[in-house]
Design an enzyme around this catalytic site. Sequence first.
Site, PDB file in Angstrom:
ATOM      1  N   ASN A   1       0.819  -1.201   0.000  1.00  0.00           N
ATOM      2  CA  ASN A   1       0.000   0.000   0.000  1.00  0.00           C
ATOM      3  C   ASN A   1       0.858   1.258   0.000  1.00  0.00           C
ATOM      4  O   ASN A   1       0.969   1.947  -1.012  1.00  0.00           O
ATOM      5  CB  ASN A   1      -0.936  -0.027   1.216  1.00  0.00           C
ATOM      6  CG  ASN A   1      -2.000   1.055   1.148  1.00  0.00           C
ATOM      7  OD1 ASN A   1      -1.879   1.995   0.376  1.00  0.00           O
ATOM      8  ND2 ASN A   1      -3.018   0.940   1.949  1.00  0.00           N
ATOM      9  N   ASP A   2       1.501   1.520   1.114  1.00  0.00           N
ATOM     10  CA  ASP A   2       2.241   2.774   1.222  1.00  0.00           C
ATOM     11  C   ASP A   2       3.402   2.879   0.229  1.00  0.00           C
ATOM     12  O   ASP A   2       3.750   3.964  -0.211  1.00  0.00           O
ATOM     13  CB  ASP A   2       2.772   2.938   2.647  1.00  0.00           C
ATOM     14  CG  ASP A   2       1.629   2.955   3.658  1.00  0.00           C
ATOM     15  OD1 ASP A   2       0.562   3.490   3.314  1.00  0.00           O
ATOM     16  OD2 ASP A   2       1.804   2.429   4.764  1.00  0.00           O
ATOM     17  N   VAL A   3       3.981   1.734  -0.142  1.00  0.00           N
ATOM     18  CA  VAL A   3       5.142   1.788  -1.043  1.00  0.00           C
ATOM     19  C   VAL A   3       4.734   2.042  -2.491  1.00  0.00           C
ATOM     20  O   VAL A   3       5.597   2.180  -3.361  1.00  0.00           O
ATOM     21  CB  VAL A   3       5.994   0.500  -0.970  1.00  0.00           C
ATOM     22  CG1 VAL A   3       6.577   0.329   0.418  1.00  0.00           C
ATOM     23  CG2 VAL A   3       5.212  -0.721  -1.378  1.00  0.00           C
ATOM     24  N   VAL A   4       3.422   2.093  -2.768  1.00  0.00           N
ATOM     25  CA  VAL A   4       2.964   2.415  -4.123  1.00  0.00           C
ATOM     26  C   VAL A   4       2.045   3.639  -4.092  1.00  0.00           C
ATOM     27  O   VAL A   4       1.211   3.817  -4.945  1.00  0.00           O
ATOM     28  CB  VAL A   4       2.224   1.233  -4.780  1.00  0.00           C
ATOM     29  CG1 VAL A   4       3.189   0.098  -5.071  1.00  0.00           C
ATOM     30  CG2 VAL A   4       1.089   0.735  -3.902  1.00  0.00           C
TER      31      VAL A   4
END
Lengths: 467, 103
Positions: A393-396
């Site tokens: 989630n956060d890494v994209v």
Amino acid sequence: MAYNFYVNLAYLLGAVGFVWGLRLLSSPDSARRGNFIAGLGMGLSIIAALFAPMEGAANNYGWIVGAMAVGAIVGYLAAKKVKMTAMPQMVSIFNGLGGACAVVLAGVELYLFYHGKRMLDTGGLVIILLTLLIGAVAFTGSMLAYAKLEGLVDDRKVTFRGHNIVNNIMLLVTVGLGVWLCVEGKESGTTLPIVVGILALIYGFSFVAPIGGADMPVVISLLNSFSGLSAAAAGLIYGNNLMLVGGILVGASGTILTVLMCNAMNRSLLNVLIGGFGTSGTSAAKATGDQVVKEVTMNDAAIQLYYSQSAMIVPGYGLAVAQAQKVCKEIDDLLEANGVDVKYAIHPVAGRMPGHMNVLLAEADVPYPKLLDLEDANSALPNTDIVVIVGANDVVNPAAEDDPGSPIYGMPVLKVWEAKNVIVLKRSMRSGYAGIENPLFFHDRTRMLFGDAKDTLTKLVAEIKTL
Amino acid sequence: METFYQFFNTNLILIYLLIFTIILGFEVISKVPTILHTPLMSGANAVSGVVIVGAILLVRESAPDDYFSLILGFLGVVLGMVNAAGGFVVTDRMLEMFKKKKK
């Protein structure tokens, strides 16, 4: 004289084994040999410690051999039995035990000192207290990290408002009492060292408590470096150069990993330690409220994947939770059989420990040349037909690129939105660990596929097989 | 201050060792590919089990009737050994997985 020479030579070779082993461990082709050589170094060091000349020592070999047998059997079985998916937990426990060993050593040394069986000057006391403090933080910190990784402890339940202030005060008090102890020496009485020890153990817990979720890889590498430093400090107690060298090497490698992890999130170490992701991120733009997500049917997703030229899978912690790595590989095989070029994009902080995704995918037999790191993945993404996001989630999150108000603004992310199509596998619309909205889900190239990652992938496999 | 000067002068070799090991550590490990982050961490973690050497020395020099030191020393050796043995075995298992897929 010759006897002494052989003992010292064994220590020296042990130290060389550590350095050489770690050197080989940093390249994929030689890593296994490196681990073996480091292990050999450890064996030599232990033999040297067993036979080092000690004047008038009782030796107590029975106790030592018994303890070594117990430790070796427990360690071996635990390491052999553990599931690959539980690897972060296992590494945390082992790390904590090393710290605990240092605490025990410091405790006994203090006991001997207070009972007049050991003469120590101020310098000696300082070293022992350092061993105690660092070892205690490595020990209880790792145990809490273990509990968090295992899901025994909810991140949000072990922290409270102003936790960091309490932590800092506790650290100051502990160090202050430690300094007092060093100055007063034996005059301070036996209560003081016990209080310092207990405070240090509590501090270890409390220090890790507010850090969780996506920041886990940073804490784990940091704790790793602490256990090394505690071993180095213990080396100073015994005037043992080998322990010093081994401990410092681990301290250095842990520090490097910590810095790498922080860089991958574009945050300073201090920022990670002080502000949890979720607590500081209130300024995030919430403009996405009335946008709608577009879902895709299983059948469509299967067709899109099967008839693409190139596909990229982006795994995240969700993959680990759902244990979906093997199904992932199954899809990979099916697509490859149809001539699709399948790659994996690995963000450095995906998962809960450094390199977590690599281990999971290796377990599922994915060849490592298929795993692209952040830079390679980002340069390949614009030419990729379809991206499948499995539990990341956060890494994209594009907000890291274009929303200065977002708490993750500036963090290097995988620019999946540059690919032609994106399919996001997600359990629900809940935000990730960072608690931040992800505009990617509302992007026009994005389609959502809701459900448990493993379930969804299994259905996808079945669907692809019917094509 | 005088104590510090004296400490520095008498422990000069130790201080050299300390500083060079720090530099060496950073140099040896500075460029690690992502794929090896976990095994390197786990392998380094096993090396930190070297603290067992201290525990062994402690038990060896304890008096045979000093059960406080002996029992805690025993515990120390167990803890250090679990850390070292378990750490190397677990790292090997991980690396074995990386190895066999190289076609």
